[in-house]
Design an enzyme around this catalytic site. Sequence first.
Site, PDB file in Angstrom:
ATOM      1  N   PHE A   1      14.054   2.705   3.403  1.00  0.00           N
ATOM      2  CA  PHE A   1      12.983   2.654   4.379  1.00  0.00           C
ATOM      3  C   PHE A   1      13.499   2.873   5.772  1.00  0.00           C
ATOM      4  CE2 PHE A   1      11.734  -0.292   0.831  1.00  0.00           C
ATOM      5  CZ  PHE A   1      11.208   0.703  -0.047  1.00  0.00           C
ATOM      6  N   CYS A   2      14.626   3.562   6.227  1.00  0.00           N
ATOM      7  CA  CYS A   2      15.013   3.697   7.529  1.00  0.00           C
ATOM      8  C   CYS A   2      15.301   2.393   8.103  1.00  0.00           C
ATOM      9  CB  CYS A   2      14.292   4.484   8.237  1.00  0.00           C
ATOM     10  SG  CYS A   2      14.027   6.188   7.859  1.00  0.00           S
ATOM     11  N   ALA A   3      15.477   1.202   7.183  1.00  0.00           N
ATOM     12  CA  ALA A   3      15.806   0.037   7.850  1.00  0.00           C
ATOM     13  C   ALA A   3      16.767  -0.558   7.177  1.00  0.00           C
ATOM     14  CB  ALA A   3      14.703  -0.895   7.721  1.00  0.00           C
TER      15      ALA A   3
ATOM     16  N   HIS B   1      15.103   2.060  12.082  1.00  0.00           N
ATOM     17  CA  HIS B   1      16.226   2.692  12.892  1.00  0.00           C
ATOM     18  C   HIS B   1      15.544   3.453  14.061  1.00  0.00           C
ATOM     19  CE1 HIS B   1      18.328   3.329   8.856  1.00  0.00           C
ATOM     20  NE2 HIS B   1      18.223   2.140   9.209  1.00  0.00           N
TER      21      HIS B   1
END
Length: 420
Positions: free
Chosen positions: A365-367, A126
Site C-alpha cells: 500500500f505505498c507504505a 510514500h
Amino acid sequence: MTTIAAVPDLFVPQVLGEHLPVRLPDGREVGYANLDYAATAPCLATVAAAVNDLLPWYAGVHRGVGEASHRCTRAYEQARATVGDFVGARPDDEVVFTRNTTDALNLLARALPPGTVTVLWDGEHHANLLPWGRTLRLPAPASAEEAPAQLAAALARLSDPALVTVTGASNVTGEVWPVAELAAVAHRHGARIALDAAQLAAHRPISLRESTVDYVALSGHKMYAPFGCGVLIGRSDWLDEAPPYLAGGGATAAVSEHGRRVRWHTGPARHEAGTPNLLGAVALAAACTELAGADRAALDRREQALVDRLRSGLSRLPGVAELRQFTAGHDRVGIVSFAVTGVAGGDVSAHLAGRYGIGVRDGLFCAHPLVHRLLDEASARLERPLGDTAVRASIGLGTTTEHVDRLLTGLADLTPARRP
Ligand code: PLP
C-alpha cells in the site's frame, strides 16, 4: 455481529456503478462488491452531473474573452472557493490545484524556506515520506496519545525551522491521528504543520481554522471526484516566495525579450502554469458541496457500523490478523488491512475477486516501512508467521452489509479451520 445502525431517513449520496455485474470464472454473475475505496473511489452522481453540465461550455480558463471562456473561468475560480470552504480555509490561505495529493505534497516540499527540517513519523504513505529534503523521522508512537509528547520532545531539541507533516488517517489501518493536538505542539515550538488528508477528507470534516493546521493536501479521486485533480491549501507566504512549481504560461506576470527576465505571479497562478484541469477542479468542488451538505455524523455512524462488523468478523476467523498501530479501540475511518496465515496477500485478493466478485487491494500500500513492521507485530500477536504482503478492505458510500458479509464468507474459505 454488529448490525448497521438504523439511521432513519439517512440520505447516502449516490455513487455510480453501485450495481455493476461481474461474470465469475465459473459462469455465475454477481454484483461487484467494491471494497477498495481507499485506493480510488467511484464517482458521485452529482459530480458526474456537474461535469456533464459544464462540458458543452468547455473552453480556456483565464485565457479567452468569449462567453464560454468567461463561464469556465468563473467555474474554475468558484471551484477554488468551494474547495477552500470545504476544508475551513482562512481568508488569506492559498488554494492551489494540483494533480493529486502526491503532487500537492511535492509542491509544498519545493516551497519550504531554505534550512527547513521536515519532521514526520516513519509510517507515512510514500507520498508524505519521500518528497522532503532534510527530514527528522520519529519512530512510531506506542499510542496516538503519545504522539504529541514525542513531537514536543523532538521539536524542543531542534534549532532549525521545522515543518511537521502527518497523515490524518492511515491508508493502511484507517487509524486517525490527533491532528489538532499535534498542530498545537508544532505552533508552540514555532513550527508549521501539514496534513495529508488523502484518506481523511472523504470520511471526516476538516477545518484548517479550527485545527490550526497550516497546510492540507488531498486528492479528488479519493473523494468521489475522479477527474485528475488534487489540491494544496494553506499559508500563502511560503508559496508566494517559492520558485514556481512549474515554469510556463499562466504563472508569468511578465517575460522580457528572449525570456531572460521573468516576473512570476504570486497567488495560486504562480504554481499552476499551463492549461488548468478545469473539469477536475469542478468535479472536486461538486464532491465537496455534496459531502458538506450531507449529514456527515450520520454517515460516519453508518460507516463505523460497517467497520465494526468487518473487524469483529475478521477477529473470529482463525489465522487472520488485523494490522494496527494503536489500540484495538482507537478511532478509525473505514479502512482495514489484514493478513491470512500461510496465504500471500495476492492469492487472497485473487480468490476474493475470482470466487466472490470482490475488489480489494493487496501488497504494501505505498507504505512499505509501516506494513513490514505491522506484519511483524501481527505475526507476533498471532504467534504464527504471516506472509510478507497484506490485504486491505476499504469502505465508502456505496458499501453495504452484504459486501462486508461476502468478504467474510470468502475469507472463511481460506482460514486454517476450513482448508483441507
Ligand atoms: N497519502 C495517503 C495517506 C494516501 O493514502 C495516498 C494514496 O493512497 C496518498 C497520500 C497519495 O495520493 P495520490 O495517489 O492521490 O497522490
